[in-house]
Design a protein around this motif. Sequence first.
Motif, PDB file in Angstrom:
ATOM      1  N   ALA A 104      86.644  29.690  -0.034  1.00 46.80           N
ATOM      2  CA  ALA A 104      87.307  30.493   0.997  1.00 46.80           C
ATOM      3  C   ALA A 104      87.812  29.563   2.088  1.00 46.80           C
ATOM      4  O   ALA A 104      87.116  28.635   2.491  1.00 46.80           O
ATOM      5  CB  ALA A 104      86.323  31.507   1.583  1.00 46.80           C
ATOM      6  N   VAL A 105      89.037  29.808   2.554  1.00 46.19           N
ATOM      7  CA  VAL A 105      89.626  29.009   3.637  1.00 46.19           C
ATOM      8  C   VAL A 105      89.952  29.966   4.777  1.00 46.19           C
ATOM      9  O   VAL A 105      90.843  30.812   4.650  1.00 46.19           O
ATOM     10  CB  VAL A 105      90.889  28.267   3.161  1.00 46.19           C
ATOM     11  N   LEU A 106      89.210  29.846   5.871  1.00 42.94           N
ATOM     12  CA  LEU A 106      89.339  30.780   6.986  1.00 42.94           C
ATOM     13  C   LEU A 106      90.381  30.289   7.984  1.00 42.94           C
ATOM     14  O   LEU A 106      90.234  29.228   8.589  1.00 42.94           O
ATOM     15  CB  LEU A 106      87.984  30.955   7.684  1.00 42.94           C
ATOM     16  N   LEU A 107      91.434  31.088   8.150  1.00 41.25           N
ATOM     17  CA  LEU A 107      92.543  30.740   9.034  1.00 41.25           C
ATOM     18  C   LEU A 107      92.517  31.589  10.302  1.00 41.25           C
ATOM     19  O   LEU A 107      91.867  32.632  10.357  1.00 41.25           O
ATOM     20  CB  LEU A 107      93.867  30.931   8.301  1.00 41.25           C
ATOM     21  N   SER A 108      93.275  31.141  11.317  1.00 38.49           N
ATOM     22  CA  SER A 108      93.276  31.822  12.618  1.00 38.49           C
ATOM     23  C   SER A 108      94.685  32.102  13.123  1.00 38.49           C
ATOM     24  O   SER A 108      94.893  32.293  14.318  1.00 38.49           O
ATOM     25  CB  SER A 108      92.533  30.952  13.644  1.00 38.49           C
ATOM     26  N   GLY A 109      95.657  32.126  12.214  1.00 40.62           N
ATOM     27  CA  GLY A 109      97.050  32.288  12.599  1.00 40.62           C
ATOM     28  C   GLY A 109      97.878  31.212  11.935  1.00 40.62           C
ATOM     29  O   GLY A 109      97.516  30.693  10.873  1.00 40.62           O
ATOM     30  N   CYS A 110      98.965  30.808  12.559  1.00 41.97           N
ATOM     31  CA  CYS A 110      99.846  29.791  11.985  1.00 41.97           C
ATOM     32  C   CYS A 110     100.526  29.014  13.109  1.00 41.97           C
ATOM     33  O   CYS A 110     101.425  29.527  13.775  1.00 41.97           O
ATOM     34  CB  CYS A 110     100.878  30.442  11.071  1.00 41.97           C
ATOM     35  N   GLY A 111     100.076  27.785  13.323  1.00 37.79           N
ATOM     36  CA  GLY A 111     100.671  26.956  14.369  1.00 37.79           C
ATOM     37  C   GLY A 111      99.605  26.280  15.202  1.00 37.79           C
ATOM     38  O   GLY A 111      98.637  26.904  15.625  1.00 37.79           O
TER      39      GLY A 111
END
Length: 219
Positions: A6-13
């Motif tokens: 699993a790769v936990l992201l927080s948005g893009c940028g």
Amino acid sequence: MAKKVAVLLSGCGVYDGSEIYEAVLTLLRLDQSGAEYQCIAPNDEMMHVINHATGEEMSESRNMLVEAARLARGNVQDLAEAKQESFDALILPGGFGAAKNLCDFAVKGSEMSVRPDVLSFVRSFHQAEKPVGLMCIAPVMMPVIFGKGVKCTIGTDPDVADEIRTMGGDHQDRGVDDVCIDPVNKLVSTPAYMLATGMHEASKGIFTLVDEILSMIKK
């Protein structure tokens, strides 16, 4: 059977979400290693939106899940629906979104708290004795999530390192091409763009982090 991460992201940028190069390099290394991955993000608003051309805050709101879908080519799962049991390991790329959206370190420093859903999800991997990797600024969350004495690195920034120590973490200075391993807790951290001046530099530590995480998976 392929290992699934699993790769936990927080948005893009980098300034308001996940650091794009860190996320992509993570996914690249997982793919090169024959592992499967699933990008995940909270279905909630970002703290704020930054114009990445000017560095100025914009008068609009954006959703972490929707923005993370840009990085995941649309294949992103709502954190509320993600289950630790479906994965062998977890990796958190950095970017200011990790310090603004997944927790409030950017605002509160060592008085920070982690989003309850993020805290529960990440902690569930630790409780299941599954490895977790964190990069860039994301390791500031480690003392809160995993407890005092946890070994970690964000690189060599003395102010951030002191904040981590104030929270009870055992910060270790590391170079851009190195990682900090806490073998007892099955945790790996690397500075990435806390120190990197380009993708080639960042890739060294990120690739090593991914390799170490995959090597810790029990199969």
